[in-house]
Design an enzyme around this catalytic site. Sequence first.
Site, PDB file in Angstrom:
ATOM      1  N   GLY A  61       3.936  -0.230  -1.246  1.00  0.00           N
ATOM      2  CA  GLY A  61       3.919  -0.786  -2.592  1.00  0.00           C
ATOM      3  C   GLY A  61       5.185  -0.454  -3.366  1.00  0.00           C
ATOM      4  O   GLY A  61       5.687  -1.271  -4.148  1.00  0.00           O
ATOM      5  N   TYR A  92       0.860  -1.196   0.000  1.00  0.00           N
ATOM      6  CA  TYR A  92       0.000   0.000   0.000  1.00  0.00           C
ATOM      7  C   TYR A  92       0.896   1.246   0.000  1.00  0.00           C
ATOM      8  O   TYR A  92       1.744   1.414   0.859  1.00  0.00           O
ATOM      9  CB  TYR A  92      -0.879  -0.039   1.242  1.00  0.00           C
ATOM     10  CG  TYR A  92      -2.041   0.935   1.298  1.00  0.00           C
ATOM     11  CD1 TYR A  92      -2.166   2.010   0.422  1.00  0.00           C
ATOM     12  CD2 TYR A  92      -3.036   0.782   2.259  1.00  0.00           C
ATOM     13  CE1 TYR A  92      -3.232   2.888   0.488  1.00  0.00           C
ATOM     14  CE2 TYR A  92      -4.119   1.652   2.341  1.00  0.00           C
ATOM     15  CZ  TYR A  92      -4.205   2.704   1.463  1.00  0.00           C
ATOM     16  OH  TYR A  92      -5.272   3.576   1.544  1.00  0.00           O
ATOM     17  N   CYS A  93       0.698   2.120  -0.998  1.00  0.00           N
ATOM     18  CA  CYS A  93       1.400   3.404  -1.092  1.00  0.00           C
ATOM     19  C   CYS A  93       2.909   3.184  -1.094  1.00  0.00           C
ATOM     20  O   CYS A  93       3.424   2.440  -1.920  1.00  0.00           O
ATOM     21  CB  CYS A  93       0.933   4.326   0.035  1.00  0.00           C
ATOM     22  SG  CYS A  93       1.500   6.033  -0.108  1.00  0.00           S
ATOM     23  N   ILE A  94       3.654   3.780  -0.157  1.00  0.00           N
ATOM     24  CA  ILE A  94       5.108   3.591  -0.142  1.00  0.00           C
ATOM     25  C   ILE A  94       5.458   2.141   0.170  1.00  0.00           C
ATOM     26  O   ILE A  94       6.510   1.642  -0.240  1.00  0.00           O
ATOM     27  CB  ILE A  94       5.782   4.556   0.866  1.00  0.00           C
ATOM     28  CG1 ILE A  94       7.313   4.517   0.710  1.00  0.00           C
ATOM     29  CG2 ILE A  94       5.377   4.242   2.289  1.00  0.00           C
ATOM     30  CD1 ILE A  94       8.043   5.500   1.596  1.00  0.00           C
ATOM     31  N   PHE A 126      -1.754  -1.233  -3.881  1.00  0.00           N
ATOM     32  CA  PHE A 126      -2.787  -0.244  -3.572  1.00  0.00           C
ATOM     33  C   PHE A 126      -2.179   1.151  -3.741  1.00  0.00           C
ATOM     34  O   PHE A 126      -1.197   1.497  -3.091  1.00  0.00           O
ATOM     35  CB  PHE A 126      -3.278  -0.376  -2.129  1.00  0.00           C
ATOM     36  CG  PHE A 126      -4.073  -1.613  -1.811  1.00  0.00           C
ATOM     37  CD1 PHE A 126      -4.499  -2.482  -2.804  1.00  0.00           C
ATOM     38  CD2 PHE A 126      -4.421  -1.898  -0.487  1.00  0.00           C
ATOM     39  CE1 PHE A 126      -5.239  -3.621  -2.490  1.00  0.00           C
ATOM     40  CE2 PHE A 126      -5.152  -3.026  -0.172  1.00  0.00           C
ATOM     41  CZ  PHE A 126      -5.564  -3.893  -1.165  1.00  0.00           C
TER      42      PHE A 126
END
Length: 605
Positions: free
Chosen positions: A343, A339-341, A367
């Site tokens: 990811g 998710y985000c960083i 994500f």
Amino acid sequence: MHDESSPEGKLPDPIELSRAVAGIAERSQRLVSEFLSKQTGEAPSVGMGDPLNIAGAFFEMTTKLMLDPTRLVQAQVSLWSDYMQLWQRTTERFLGTNGAAAQPVEPVIETPKGDKRFKDPAWQDHAVFDFIKQSYLLSARFLQTTVREVEGLDEKTAKKVDFYTRQFVDAMAPSNFVLTNPEVLRATVESGGENLVRGLENMLDDLERGKGQLAIRMTDTEAFNLGENIATAPGKVIYQNDLMQLIQYAPTTETVRKRPLLIVPPWINKYYILDLKPKNSFIRWAVQQGHTVFVISWVNPGGDLAEKSFEAYMDEGPFAALDAIEAVTGEPQVNVIGYCIGGTLLAATLAYMAKIGDRRFASATFFTTMVDFAEAGELSVFIDEEQIQALEGRMREKGYLEGSNMANSFNMLRANDLIWSFVINNYLLGKEPFPFDLLFWNSDATRMPCAMHSFYLRNMYQENRLVRPGGISIHGEPIDLTQIQTPVFILATKEDHIAPWKSSYAATQLYRGPVKFCLAGSGHIAGVVNPPEAQKYQYWTNPKLPKQPDAWFEGATVQPGSWWPEWDKWVEKFASGTVPAREPGCGKLTPIEDAPGSYVKLRIT
């Protein structure tokens, strides 16, 4: 139109207002004196010079603007013409000259759709406040249009000028001031000024809590307790190291999918965005679908972890988690979500694994993740050499970047919703913030270790090296995202102000394995945390992956509701069958403590 004599839109009597304001002075002076008497330490450091390089950007803009005086004169004439129309139509309202049938006077400028600042009826019902509102909107449009149309600026300077012009325009909104906000004026008269006294108390409390810096409370932080009414999914911490605790969640089904699911959340915020309350917990929902769910809970680092690098987050994060998961489940392969960083870290990890022949991730889901930072959205206005050097200087002092720095940057992207609405509610209306789980999470900021954050800002945001083959090396191995053959599911959100969806889409052109791209409605958080039962928003899918995101969207099919079942249908293909349900820590590792664990409970404000 509303009746101008209605209680909702009634303006306060000027004499009553004067008495109320006068009565505030003595009490306010006492409160401020008491606050100042408590401030015995040194004043907070505000830095030197212009670390954001705003002055330089605006000087360059002004220079370019003056080279084209004709365009500036045209913009000023247009603004003057708009004001003449506004004066004329306001006069018509005052004199009632718009016809016997009392036809409403058409506004010169409409309030933008979704702008909540002018929802009070008085902004429309009363000619004075309608004039103030329209005057502000005209001036705001003039300023923003003028700076956007300046020619000859490089792209970064233009974005910075546009961004900080909007910050100025938002700050100067009439809704942010006592005497030009009808709701605040009514509250001042009705309470005898008590709202402003309470607001001053709230502001002084926020200043004290922020040690001299204004730390605006967005929610009632006393209303939530981790593990009691938020982050309550049952589970155990089964492993920990310097950087993370690994949580395994208790099953709710008799059988589970053979391959476990690992979630790598961002360390800019805390993992429990995916486990706020039972009704909107992605973690609980995934467990209910038969996943054995493991989540990394990152530590909130202090100065002792200053030298923890991006590589360390990979080694002590997903790699350590893989070893622990195999120890408790016996499974050598895992499905993973970043998710985000988290990811971004996952993408780098997959590329490194491709380089060394490690195939322990059977599938990967991203994500709202960027790996190509060429179009990084408005966050890029905070990333240039001057600002990075200033951040690095601050980080070297303590070994980390204060969580409030990151939080303030994110809040500025939506200043009216995440800054000024709370200024009005807390300081002008004197109200306590409403208890809201999402805002509690949003205010639970985390620090960034110096070494990791400097590497991330320079290599990703500033130089965009991750997307270049060999641009980044991990443990001496140059990595290449185009060598990733793991099946990938990419989720982006249409209104994302942190990871713009078109930037997330760029990854579809990089990975070599099968890729599925899904676009959800709403933004970076609400678009992800959207349980099926809520029946909110929508999502788009398209099996084709053309080079341009607009072409993908034109051919996409929209579906109502949550994307969660769409993802689960995709990831089920990599489940490798079912096995009896696994209790946390049932293998070689002894549980350490109950979820949500101790790392997540460290608050810095």
